[in-house]
Design a protein around this motif. Structure first.
Motif, PDB file in Angstrom:
ATOM      1  N   LEU A  28       0.871  -1.177   0.000  1.00  7.22           N
ATOM      2  CA  LEU A  28       0.000   0.000   0.000  1.00  7.22           C
ATOM      3  C   LEU A  28       0.908   1.227   0.000  1.00  7.22           C
ATOM      4  N   PRO A  29       0.887   2.034  -1.044  1.00  7.70           N
ATOM      5  CA  PRO A  29       1.909   3.080  -1.208  1.00  7.70           C
ATOM      6  C   PRO A  29       1.910   4.155  -0.138  1.00  7.70           C
ATOM      7  N   TYR A  30       0.742   4.475   0.436  1.00 10.20           N
ATOM      8  CA  TYR A  30       0.688   5.582   1.401  1.00 10.20           C
ATOM      9  C   TYR A  30       0.680   5.109   2.847  1.00 10.20           C
ATOM     10  N   ALA A  31       0.723   3.792   3.046  1.00  9.43           N
ATOM     11  CA  ALA A  31       0.851   3.247   4.398  1.00  9.43           C
ATOM     12  C   ALA A  31       2.328   3.060   4.717  1.00  9.43           C
ATOM     13  N   SER A  32       2.652   3.119   5.993  1.00 11.74           N
ATOM     14  CA  SER A  32       4.042   2.915   6.395  1.00 11.74           C
ATOM     15  C   SER A  32       4.460   1.470   6.148  1.00 11.74           C
ATOM     16  N   ALA A  33       5.760   1.247   6.139  1.00 16.79           N
ATOM     17  CA  ALA A  33       6.261  -0.117   6.006  1.00 16.79           C
ATOM     18  C   ALA A  33       5.728  -0.993   7.132  1.00 16.79           C
ATOM     19  N   LEU A  34       5.710  -0.455   8.343  1.00 18.90           N
ATOM     20  CA  LEU A  34       5.208  -1.210   9.485  1.00 18.90           C
ATOM     21  C   LEU A  34       3.761  -1.620   9.276  1.00 18.90           C
ATOM     22  N   ASP A  35       2.931  -0.694   8.837  1.00 23.09           N
ATOM     23  CA  ASP A  35       1.518  -1.017   8.619  1.00 23.09           C
ATOM     24  C   ASP A  35       1.340  -2.025   7.484  1.00 23.09           C
ATOM     25  N   ASN A  36       2.189  -1.960   6.455  1.00 20.59           N
ATOM     26  CA  ASN A  36       2.124  -2.940   5.372  1.00 20.59           C
ATOM     27  C   ASN A  36       2.422  -4.343   5.875  1.00 20.59           C
ATOM     28  N   VAL A  37       3.394  -4.473   6.764  1.00 21.24           N
ATOM     29  CA  VAL A  37       3.725  -5.784   7.301  1.00 21.24           C
ATOM     30  C   VAL A  37       2.593  -6.303   8.186  1.00 21.24           C
ATOM     31  N   LEU A  38       2.072  -5.440   9.045  1.00 23.52           N
ATOM     32  CA  LEU A  38       1.005  -5.851   9.960  1.00 23.52           C
ATOM     33  C   LEU A  38      -0.292  -6.202   9.228  1.00 23.52           C
ATOM     34  N   LEU A  55      12.719   4.563  10.230  1.00 23.76           N
ATOM     35  CA  LEU A  55      12.214   4.752   8.873  1.00 23.76           C
ATOM     36  C   LEU A  55      10.897   4.026   8.657  1.00 23.76           C
ATOM     37  N   VAL A  56      10.839   2.764   9.058  1.00 29.80           N
ATOM     38  CA  VAL A  56       9.705   1.926   8.668  1.00 29.80           C
ATOM     39  C   VAL A  56       8.421   2.280   9.405  1.00 29.80           C
ATOM     40  N   ALA A  57       8.517   2.925  10.542  1.00 23.46           N
ATOM     41  CA  ALA A  57       7.315   3.212  11.312  1.00 23.46           C
ATOM     42  C   ALA A  57       6.553   4.429  10.790  1.00 23.46           C
ATOM     43  N   THR A  58       7.206   5.259  10.010  1.00 26.85           N
ATOM     44  CA  THR A  58       6.568   6.512   9.605  1.00 26.85           C
ATOM     45  C   THR A  58       6.558   6.752   8.103  1.00 26.85           C
ATOM     46  N   ALA A  59       7.618   6.408   7.402  1.00 25.28           N
ATOM     47  CA  ALA A  59       7.728   6.746   5.982  1.00 25.28           C
ATOM     48  C   ALA A  59       6.744   5.932   5.144  1.00 25.28           C
ATOM     49  N   PRO A  60       5.994   6.581   4.240  1.00 23.48           N
ATOM     50  CA  PRO A  60       5.127   5.824   3.332  1.00 23.48           C
ATOM     51  C   PRO A  60       5.946   4.875   2.469  1.00 23.48           C
ATOM     52  N   ALA A  61       5.376   3.736   2.152  1.00 21.97           N
ATOM     53  CA  ALA A  61       6.094   2.743   1.353  1.00 21.97           C
ATOM     54  C   ALA A  61       6.536   3.301   0.011  1.00 21.97           C
ATOM     55  N   ALA A  62       5.739   4.218  -0.541  1.00 26.91           N
ATOM     56  CA  ALA A  62       6.071   4.800  -1.843  1.00 26.91           C
ATOM     57  C   ALA A  62       7.371   5.602  -1.811  1.00 26.91           C
ATOM     58  N   GLU A  63       7.803   6.046  -0.625  1.00 26.19           N
ATOM     59  CA  GLU A  63       9.034   6.824  -0.514  1.00 26.19           C
ATOM     60  C   GLU A  63      10.266   5.956  -0.293  1.00 26.19           C
ATOM     61  N   LEU A  64      10.083   4.647  -0.150  1.00 19.39           N
ATOM     62  CA  LEU A  64      11.209   3.745   0.057  1.00 19.39           C
ATOM     63  C   LEU A  64      11.840   3.376  -1.286  1.00 19.39           C
ATOM     64  N   SER A  65      13.112   2.997  -1.254  1.00 16.74           N
ATOM     65  CA  SER A  65      13.779   2.517  -2.465  1.00 16.74           C
ATOM     66  C   SER A  65      13.208   1.157  -2.852  1.00 16.74           C
ATOM     67  N   VAL A  66      13.524   0.729  -4.064  1.00 17.11           N
ATOM     68  CA  VAL A  66      13.055  -0.583  -4.527  1.00 17.11           C
ATOM     69  C   VAL A  66      13.557  -1.683  -3.598  1.00 17.11           C
ATOM     70  N   GLY A  67      14.833  -1.617  -3.223  1.00 21.07           N
ATOM     71  CA  GLY A  67      15.381  -2.626  -2.326  1.00 21.07           C
ATOM     72  C   GLY A  67      14.702  -2.635  -0.972  1.00 21.07           C
ATOM     73  N   GLN A  68      14.371  -1.445  -0.452  1.00 18.72           N
ATOM     74  CA  GLN A  68      13.685  -1.362   0.837  1.00 18.72           C
ATOM     75  C   GLN A  68      12.262  -1.897   0.730  1.00 18.72           C
TER      76      GLN A  68
END
Length: 245
Positions: A101-111, A145-158
């Motif tokens: 989900l591009p606008y959810a944080s990495a943490l929320d995507n995992v959960l 990083l993962v608790a706040t940054a939207p997934a869309a702002e992460l690099s491909v590797g991240q």
């Protein structure tokens, strides 16, 4: 006749499936097994049926005939809703395009994986957030990083590492990886596989990875070519993959 492993995590027996439509893609597998705890690499070129195979294994579609079993349970005997529940509980999927989900944080995507899998959530005993952060930390993603940054702002590797953490959280038992290294260079591919194998080994999960990149094969317990175990056919030509080769 192939030897049947009663403890197989994944088994396909005399499976046939055709996508609907005049030019529907046909797919047949006489026998395929992946043992519990095994890492298997399945290589195949574009058009060989990789996506169809994974759709069958994950219960997204049901075979027209034959059996697809996950931990001995016949997916063809289940309703679509029950197949969805089984997939959410027992299979962690690393998609080629990650499907975050591009606008959810990495943490929320995992959960999010746990929202559809109460059994996986119960295993964590109220430590869902801690486990998500632990997995992402093991994958080299800092909690700041993962608790706040939207997934869309992460690099491909991240983003790729977030997708792996989402697949692994709650120990689903089977990990399916669909071309997960296609966007990475050789050095990044090697580092990624190091981490993936470490984490899969920690929980004793079964890993089935599908790719066209044969260079990755040496890392796995078992390697097979999809063109050797499957037969494909296009309805509008009537030609099988063997005849077209």
């Amino acid at each position: 006749m192939p030897v049947v492993d009663e403890n197989a995590a994944i088994r396909l027996q005399d499976v046939s499936f055709r996508w609907p439509g005049r030019s529907g893609f046909g797919f047949e597998v006489s026998h395929l097994e992946v043992a519990r705890g095994q890492t298997m690499f399945l290589v195949g070129p574009s058009g060989s049926g990789k996506s169809t195979l994974l759709s069958l294994i994950c219960g997204i579609v049901a075979p027209d005939s034959g059996r697809v079993e996950i931990d001995g349970e016949d997916l063809g005997a289940l309703s679509a809703a029950r197949r969805d529940r089984l997939r959410a509980e027992r299979i962690g999927i690393v998609f080629q395009m990650f499907n975050l989900l591009p606008y959810a944080s990495a943490l929320d995507n995992v959960l999010l994986a746990l929202a559809f899998a109460p059994g996986r959530r119960r295993r964590l005993k109220g430590r869902e957030r801690e486990e998500a952060l632990r997995l992402m930390g093991a994958l080299g993603l800092p909690s700041s990083l993962v608790a706040t940054a939207p997934a869309a702002e992460l690099s491909v590797g991240q983003q790729q590492r977030v997708a792996v953490a989402r697949a692994l959280i709650g120990d689903p038992g089977i990990i399916i990886a669909d071309e997960p290294t296609s966007a990475l260079d050789a050095a990044a591919q090697s580092a990624f596989l190091d981490i993936l194998f470490d984490l899969v080994g920690d929980v004793g999960a079964t890993l089935l990875m599908v790719s066209h990149d044969e260079r990755l094969a040496g890392r796995f317990d078992r390697v097979a070519s999809l063109t050797e175990i499957a037969r494909t056919q296009m309805a509008h030509t009537g030609r099988s993959s063997a005849e077209a080769a």
